[in-house]
Write a protein that holds these residues in place. Structure first.
Motif, PDB file in Angstrom:
ATOM      1  N   ASP A   1      43.862  42.169  19.629  1.00 29.13           N
ATOM      2  CA  ASP A   1      45.171  42.005  20.273  1.00 29.13           C
ATOM      3  C   ASP A   1      45.293  42.786  21.575  1.00 29.13           C
ATOM      4  O   ASP A   1      46.339  43.372  21.858  1.00 29.13           O
ATOM      5  N   MET A   2      44.263  42.765  22.392  1.00 30.36           N
ATOM      6  CA  MET A   2      44.388  43.351  23.721  1.00 30.36           C
ATOM      7  C   MET A   2      45.332  42.489  24.553  1.00 30.36           C
ATOM      8  O   MET A   2      45.474  41.295  24.292  1.00 30.36           O
ATOM      9  N   GLN A   3      46.003  43.108  25.533  1.00 28.57           N
ATOM     10  CA  GLN A   3      46.823  42.310  26.442  1.00 28.57           C
ATOM     11  C   GLN A   3      46.444  42.606  27.891  1.00 28.57           C
ATOM     12  O   GLN A   3      46.081  43.726  28.242  1.00 28.57           O
ATOM     13  N   CYS A   4      46.490  41.557  28.718  1.00 25.95           N
ATOM     14  CA  CYS A   4      46.289  41.690  30.158  1.00 25.95           C
ATOM     15  C   CYS A   4      47.660  41.636  30.819  1.00 25.95           C
ATOM     16  O   CYS A   4      48.664  41.341  30.164  1.00 25.95           O
ATOM     17  N   VAL A   5      47.712  41.935  32.115  1.00 28.69           N
ATOM     18  CA  VAL A   5      48.988  41.949  32.829  1.00 28.69           C
ATOM     19  C   VAL A   5      48.872  41.088  34.081  1.00 28.69           C
ATOM     20  O   VAL A   5      47.969  41.283  34.891  1.00 28.69           O
ATOM     21  N   LYS A   6      49.790  40.128  34.200  1.00 32.35           N
ATOM     22  CA  LYS A   6      49.821  39.290  35.399  1.00 32.35           C
ATOM     23  C   LYS A   6      51.046  39.649  36.234  1.00 32.35           C
ATOM     24  O   LYS A   6      52.162  39.705  35.703  1.00 32.35           O
ATOM     25  N   LEU A   7      50.808  39.914  37.509  1.00 30.67           N
ATOM     26  CA  LEU A   7      51.897  40.248  38.429  1.00 30.67           C
ATOM     27  C   LEU A   7      52.087  39.083  39.385  1.00 30.67           C
ATOM     28  O   LEU A   7      51.101  38.546  39.914  1.00 30.67           O
ATOM     29  N   THR A   8      53.333  38.699  39.621  1.00 33.78           N
ATOM     30  CA  THR A   8      53.600  37.571  40.510  1.00 33.78           C
ATOM     31  C   THR A   8      54.807  37.859  41.388  1.00 33.78           C
ATOM     32  O   THR A   8      55.809  38.399  40.918  1.00 33.78           O
ATOM     33  N   GLY A   9      54.695  37.519  42.666  1.00 34.69           N
ATOM     34  CA  GLY A   9      55.832  37.644  43.575  1.00 34.69           C
ATOM     35  C   GLY A   9      55.467  37.075  44.926  1.00 34.69           C
ATOM     36  O   GLY A   9      54.303  37.151  45.341  1.00 34.69           O
ATOM     37  N   GLY A  10      56.460  36.495  45.603  1.00 30.49           N
ATOM     38  CA  GLY A  10      56.225  35.974  46.949  1.00 30.49           C
ATOM     39  C   GLY A  10      55.105  34.953  47.007  1.00 30.49           C
ATOM     40  O   GLY A  10      54.382  34.876  48.002  1.00 30.49           O
ATOM     41  N   GLY A  11      54.910  34.195  45.925  1.00 32.84           N
ATOM     42  CA  GLY A  11      53.881  33.161  45.911  1.00 32.84           C
ATOM     43  C   GLY A  11      52.470  33.686  45.703  1.00 32.84           C
ATOM     44  O   GLY A  11      51.500  32.942  45.788  1.00 32.84           O
ATOM     45  N   LYS A  12      52.353  34.999  45.437  1.00 33.35           N
ATOM     46  CA  LYS A  12      51.026  35.585  45.199  1.00 33.35           C
ATOM     47  C   LYS A  12      50.973  36.214  43.799  1.00 33.35           C
ATOM     48  O   LYS A  12      52.005  36.543  43.226  1.00 33.35           O
ATOM     49  N   SER A  13      49.745  36.390  43.310  1.00 35.48           N
ATOM     50  CA  SER A  13      49.593  36.997  41.990  1.00 35.48           C
ATOM     51  C   SER A  13      48.449  37.994  41.966  1.00 35.48           C
ATOM     52  O   SER A  13      47.544  37.957  42.808  1.00 35.48           O
ATOM     53  N   ALA A  14      48.506  38.867  40.982  1.00 35.41           N
ATOM     54  CA  ALA A  14      47.403  39.795  40.697  1.00 35.41           C
ATOM     55  C   ALA A  14      47.227  39.808  39.184  1.00 35.41           C
ATOM     56  O   ALA A  14      48.190  39.583  38.437  1.00 35.41           O
ATOM     57  N   PHE A  15      46.000  40.051  38.746  1.00 37.90           N
ATOM     58  CA  PHE A  15      45.715  39.999  37.311  1.00 37.90           C
ATOM     59  C   PHE A  15      44.927  41.234  36.897  1.00 37.90           C
ATOM     60  O   PHE A  15      43.832  41.477  37.397  1.00 37.90           O
ATOM     61  N   PHE A  16      45.524  42.006  36.002  1.00 33.69           N
ATOM     62  CA  PHE A  16      44.873  43.205  35.473  1.00 33.69           C
ATOM     63  C   PHE A  16      44.067  42.787  34.249  1.00 33.69           C
ATOM     64  O   PHE A  16      44.621  42.466  33.203  1.00 33.69           O
ATOM     65  N   PHE A  17      42.741  42.803  34.397  1.00 36.40           N
ATOM     66  CA  PHE A  17      41.859  42.280  33.360  1.00 36.40           C
ATOM     67  C   PHE A  17      41.730  43.189  32.139  1.00 36.40           C
ATOM     68  O   PHE A  17      41.191  42.766  31.122  1.00 36.40           O
TER      69      PHE A  17
END
Ligand code: ZN
Length: 278
Positions: free
Chosen positions: A191-207
Motif C-alpha cells: 500500500d505505498m502511495q505516490c503523489v501527483k501535483l497539478t496546476g497551471g496545466g502542468k504536473s509533477a509526479f513523486f515516484f
C-alpha cells in the motif's frame, strides 16, 4: 517551482547509505556499480528528498526522511549525514508548527523517521499542528511486519501519532488539497502511495520507491526490498511512460544528483533530463 497556484520545493533530510545489492535487486554488481559507486562496505549513497508543497492555503510535507532519533550504532550502519529536514524547511521560512499536513508514502524508516522527535525523553510529533496521512493498509502492515521487512519499521515513527490522534488513514486515491493527489501504487509495499501535483496545466509526479533513483527507470532494476517486485514492474510499465509522454516532472526521492527531471526516451531507454526546481 510553481505549477499554477501550487508551489513546491525539494527539501532534504540528508543522506543514507544502503547496501548496493539490496538497492538494485537482480542486477549484477558490475552493472550497478557504474551507476552508483559503492563504498568499502558495499553501500551506495541515497538522498532523502522530501517535498514542501504550498497549495490551497495549506503547507504540506511529503516524507520526513530518517529523522534524528537514532543511536550511534544505527547512524553508523546507515551512515546518516547531512541537513535535518527541519533545518531545510527553515530556509523557506517554514517552522514545524506551520506544517498542516504530512504525507508518508509508506512507513519505512527513511521515509517517516522525521515524523516524530524526542523531547524531554518523550517521543512527540515533530509537526505539532499537522495531520499525518498514510494508507490504512500500510499502517496495518507496519504494526505486524514480516521477518523479511521488519528491520524497516520502527513503531516510534508512527505509533505516537496514532496515540495523539494525529493520524489520518486513507484507502486508495485521494485529493487532499487543490492539485495534490495521493495515488496508491503497490509493489514496494502492498500500500505505498505516490503523489501527483497539478496546476497551471502542468504536473509533477513523486515516484516514492517505485523509481527511487534514475537507474531504476530501467524496468528490471527493482530493489530487493520490494515485497511485490512483479507488481512494481507492472506499475513501472504504467507510470514511467505516462510521466514521460505527458512531460510531468519526475521527482525522485533517493536520487542525490537528479531529484527532479523530465523523463526522455532515447534509443529505447528511459533517461532523465534534470529540471531545476529551486
Ligand atoms: Zn521503502
Amino acid at each position: 517551482m510553481k505549477l499554477g497556484d501550487l508551489e513546491f520545493h525539494i527539501v532534504s533530510d540528508g543522506r543514507v547509505w544502503l547496501d548496493g545489492g539490496a538497492m538494485f535487486g537482480v542486477v549484477p554488481k558490475p552493472l550497478w556499480e557504474k551507476k552508483a559507486p559503492p563504498d568499502a562496505r558495499n553501500r551506495v549513497e541515497l538522498a532523502m528528498n522530501c517535498l514542501l508543497i504550498l497549495a490551497g492555503g495549506k503547507c504540506i510535507l511529503v516524507e520526513t526522511g530518517a529523522g534524528g532519533k537514532h543511536d550511534a550504532k544505527f547512524r553508523d550502519i546507515y551512515a546518516l549525514s547531512g541537513p535535518r529536514l527541519t533545518n531545510s524547511l527553515r530556509e523557506y521560512g517554514v517552522r514545524p508548527e506551520n506544517v498542516d499536513i504530512v504525507i508518508n508514502t509508506h512507513l519505512h524508516f527513511d521515509h517517516c523517521g522525521g515524523n516524530t522527535a524526542v523531547e524531554n525523553g518523550k517521543v512527540v510529533p515533530t509537526f505539532p499542528n499537522a495531520r499525518y496521512i498514510v494508507q490504512k493498509g500500510e499502517f496495518d502492515h507496519a504494526g505486524q511486519p514480516t521477518e523479511r521487512d521488519r528491520a524497516s519499521y520502527f513503531p516510534d515513527n508512527y505509533v505516537p501519532l496514532d496515540a495523539a490522534g494525529k493520524l489520518t488513514l486513507i484507502e486508495g486515491d485521494h485529493l487532499i488539497a487543490p492539485g495534490v493527489e495521493l495515488i496508491r501504487v503497490p509493489g514496494h509495499t502492498a500500500d505505498m502511495q505516490c503523489v501527483k501535483l497539478t496546476g497551471g496545466g502542468k504536473s509533477a509526479f513523486f515516484f516514492a520507491d517505485l523509481v527511487p533513483m534514475t537507474p531504476h527507470l530501467a524496468l528490471p532494476w527493482i530493489m530487493a526490498y520490494d515485497l511485490f517486485p512483479l507488481t512494481t514492474l507492472e506499475n513501472k510499465k504504467k507510470w514511467i511512460p505516462l510521466v514521460a509522454r505527458n512531460e510531468w516532472i519526475a521527482l525522485l526521492v533517493h536520487d542525490a544528483a537528479v531529484p527532479a527531471a523530465y523523463i526522455r526516451e532515447r534509443n529505447g531507454r528511459w533517461e532523465t533530463e534534470p529540471v531545476k526546481v529551486d
